[in-house]
Motif scaffolding. Structure first.
Motif, mmCIF file in Angstrom:
data_model
loop_
_atom_site.group_PDB
_atom_site.id
_atom_site.type_symbol
_atom_site.label_atom_id
_atom_site.label_comp_id
_atom_site.label_asym_id
_atom_site.label_seq_id
_atom_site.Cartn_x
_atom_site.Cartn_y
_atom_site.Cartn_z
ATOM 1 N N UNK A 43 64.873 64.627 51.300
ATOM 2 C CA UNK A 43 64.961 64.313 49.865
ATOM 3 C C UNK A 43 63.912 63.287 49.436
ATOM 4 N N UNK A 44 63.723 62.269 50.272
ATOM 5 C CA UNK A 44 62.746 61.218 49.952
ATOM 6 C C UNK A 44 61.344 61.569 50.429
ATOM 7 N N UNK A 45 61.234 62.606 51.298
ATOM 8 C CA UNK A 45 59.959 63.016 51.863
ATOM 9 C C UNK A 45 59.301 61.880 52.655
ATOM 10 N N UNK A 46 60.138 61.196 53.467
ATOM 11 C CA UNK A 46 59.679 60.040 54.228
ATOM 12 C C UNK A 46 60.288 60.019 55.621
ATOM 13 N N UNK A 47 59.542 59.462 56.565
ATOM 14 C CA UNK A 47 60.086 59.178 57.881
ATOM 15 C C UNK A 47 60.937 57.912 57.783
ATOM 16 N N UNK A 73 53.086 53.309 58.820
ATOM 17 C CA UNK A 73 52.047 54.036 59.540
ATOM 18 C C UNK A 73 52.319 55.544 59.509
ATOM 19 N N UNK A 74 53.536 55.944 59.878
ATOM 20 C CA UNK A 74 53.870 57.369 59.910
ATOM 21 C C UNK A 74 53.818 58.001 58.530
ATOM 22 N N UNK A 75 54.362 57.317 57.551
ATOM 23 C CA UNK A 75 54.384 57.895 56.206
ATOM 24 C C UNK A 75 52.991 57.976 55.601
ATOM 25 N N UNK A 76 52.135 57.031 55.920
ATOM 26 C CA UNK A 76 50.741 57.099 55.456
ATOM 27 C C UNK A 76 50.029 58.273 56.128
ATOM 28 N N UNK A 77 50.219 58.428 57.437
ATOM 29 C CA UNK A 77 49.582 59.526 58.159
ATOM 30 C C UNK A 77 50.088 60.871 57.659
ATOM 31 N N UNK A 78 51.393 60.975 57.433
ATOM 32 C CA UNK A 78 51.983 62.222 56.956
ATOM 33 C C UNK A 78 51.453 62.560 55.567
ATOM 34 N N UNK A 79 51.373 61.561 54.697
ATOM 35 C CA UNK A 79 50.862 61.785 53.349
ATOM 36 C C UNK A 79 49.412 62.247 53.406
ATOM 37 N N UNK A 80 48.622 61.603 54.266
ATOM 38 C CA UNK A 80 47.210 61.988 54.401
ATOM 39 C C UNK A 80 47.086 63.409 54.895
ATOM 40 N N UNK A 81 47.872 63.801 55.885
ATOM 41 C CA UNK A 81 47.824 65.171 56.379
ATOM 42 C C UNK A 81 48.274 66.160 55.325
ATOM 43 N N UNK A 82 49.293 65.804 54.544
ATOM 44 C CA UNK A 82 49.755 66.671 53.468
ATOM 45 C C UNK A 82 48.698 66.854 52.401
ATOM 46 N N UNK A 83 47.957 65.798 52.102
ATOM 47 C CA UNK A 83 46.886 65.872 51.113
ATOM 48 C C UNK A 83 45.756 66.763 51.591
ATOM 49 N N UNK A 84 45.461 66.715 52.865
ATOM 50 C CA UNK A 84 44.403 67.533 53.436
ATOM 51 C C UNK A 84 44.778 69.018 53.317
#
Length: 89
Positions: A43-47, A73-84
């Motif tokens: 729901x929050x789209x977060x680790x 760290x994980x949420x930043x990496x996940x967001x970056x991968x999702x953006x890519x």
């Protein structure tokens, strides 16, 4: 729910790995170390991270800031991968 081990290195970057491996086999030095429970809140789209315990092989304990450091760290990496992947499609 996944239980893993982690070490926060001197640059405050988390190193996350299997609970079957000794902390000291991964890094010789760190500022904190222990175990973590890793969940993903759809729901929050977060680790979501919960840290506990200590590393007896490195003589390091969990620090109050570890959960924040790892989750950011994980949420930043996940967001970056999702953006890519969104730019590729």
């Amino acid at each position: 729910m996944n239980i893993l081990k982690y070490i926060i290195n001197e640059e405050k970057i988390p190193v996350i790995f299997s609970a079957k491996i000794l902390h000291q086999e991964i890094l010789q030095r760190g500022i904190s170390a222990g175990f973590l429970i890793l969940n993903y809140d759809i729901d929050a789209n977060l680790f979501v991270v919960k840290c506990f315990g200590e590393s007896t092989s490195m003589n390091l304990k969990v620090d109050d800031q570890d959960e924040r450091i790892i989750s950011e760290f994980l949420n930043k990496q996940f967001y970056t991968l999702g953006s890519i992947s969104n730019t590729i499609n």
